[in-house]
Design a protein around this motif. Structure first.
Motif, PDB file in Angstrom:
ATOM      1  N   ILE A 134       0.834  -1.205   0.000  1.00  0.00           N
ATOM      2  CA  ILE A 134       0.000   0.000   0.000  1.00  0.00           C
ATOM      3  C   ILE A 134       0.869   1.254   0.000  1.00  0.00           C
ATOM      4  N   LEU A 135       1.906   1.251   0.843  1.00  0.00           N
ATOM      5  CA  LEU A 135       2.805   2.407   0.894  1.00  0.00           C
ATOM      6  C   LEU A 135       3.541   2.610  -0.429  1.00  0.00           C
ATOM      7  N   LEU A 136       3.997   1.506  -1.022  1.00  0.00           N
ATOM      8  CA  LEU A 136       4.706   1.602  -2.292  1.00  0.00           C
ATOM      9  C   LEU A 136       3.803   2.205  -3.369  1.00  0.00           C
ATOM     10  N   ALA A 137       2.564   1.723  -3.428  1.00  0.00           N
ATOM     11  CA  ALA A 137       1.618   2.259  -4.405  1.00  0.00           C
ATOM     12  C   ALA A 137       1.328   3.730  -4.133  1.00  0.00           C
ATOM     13  N   GLY A 138       1.202   4.085  -2.850  1.00  0.00           N
ATOM     14  CA  GLY A 138       0.906   5.470  -2.498  1.00  0.00           C
ATOM     15  C   GLY A 138       2.033   6.425  -2.823  1.00  0.00           C
TER      16      GLY A 138
END
Length: 229
Positions: A46-50
């Motif tokens: 999720i953090l990587l995508a964000g």
């Protein structure tokens, strides 16, 4: 006597770009986070995508604002260039045209003619640009300012949902990101309205409603694909 009125028209250029950037940063990143979370991804994913959405979105906003506002600036310059040529080729016709504009605005014919003469002697191109074409220094397109305002506020807006992802436990992430993002959107609408000198409640509701709709739809798509997987 001191002039007590406070006008905010000069803020419209950067304010529009800043509000657009911040709104898009919050909505797009929160929607991305919710969509990926709804598809049962882990916190790292999720953090990587964000973060990828923050960087690409800020650059996209900067490029989009610069290109679009540059197109507006090019059009303004082209109109002023044509007007300058007309002033050189047909000065009397342009003078009569300017006087007619003032007459339509309520001045009697004699006064309209005198005003047109005085403004033409002072700066004919500026007078025609302002009163015939609607181009003024206050509202002139500024591509670099718009690009920087939009990219900067997008990055700030996008960082807020990502901060919630880092701070909240996994079980609270979706509700926490959604709730905090709606709060940030309402705050953005309030601050934008205060800066622009317009009613705050309508602005806050408008920004929050459309942000909530975007996040709900994206989370729904993420959940659908997550179940399908």
């Amino acid at each position: 006597m001191r002039h007590g009125e406070r006008h905010r028209t000069h803020r419209t250029g950067w304010l529009r770009a800043a509000v657009l950037g911040a709104n898009d940063g919050i909505v797009s990143t929160a929607s991305l986070v919710l969509g990926v979370a709804a598809a049962s991804a882990g916190t790292q994913g999720i953090l990587l995508a964000g973060v990828a959405g923050l960087v690409s979105g800020a650059m996209s906003m900067a490029a989009g604002e610069y290109v679009s506002v540059s197109s507006q600036a090019d059009t303004e310059r082209a109109d002023l260039s044509r007007e300058s040529a007309e002033l050189t080729d047909s000065p009397q016709q342009e003078l009569a045209e300017l006087a007619a504009i003032y007459e339509k605005r309520g001045l009697d014919k004699k006064l309209a003619s005198e005003v047109a003469n005085q403004l033409t002697l002072h700066d004919a191109l500026a007078a025609h640009g302002r009163d015939e074409l609607g181009i003024s220094d206050t509202l002139a397109a500024q591509p670099v300012q718009a690009a920087l305002a939009s990219a900067g506020t997008f990055a700030v807006g996008a960082a807020l949902p990502l901060l919630m992802v880092m701070l909240l436990p996994a079980r609270l992430m979706m509700w926490g990101v959604a709730g905090s993002s709606l709060f940030f959107l309402a705050l953005l609408g309030f601050l934008a309205a205060r800066t622009g000198g317009v009613p705050t409640m309508a602005s806050a509701f408008r920004v929050t409603f459309w942000g909530a709709l975007a996040m709900a739809l994206t989370a729904g798509v993420g959940a659908l694909f997550g179940v399908a997987a």
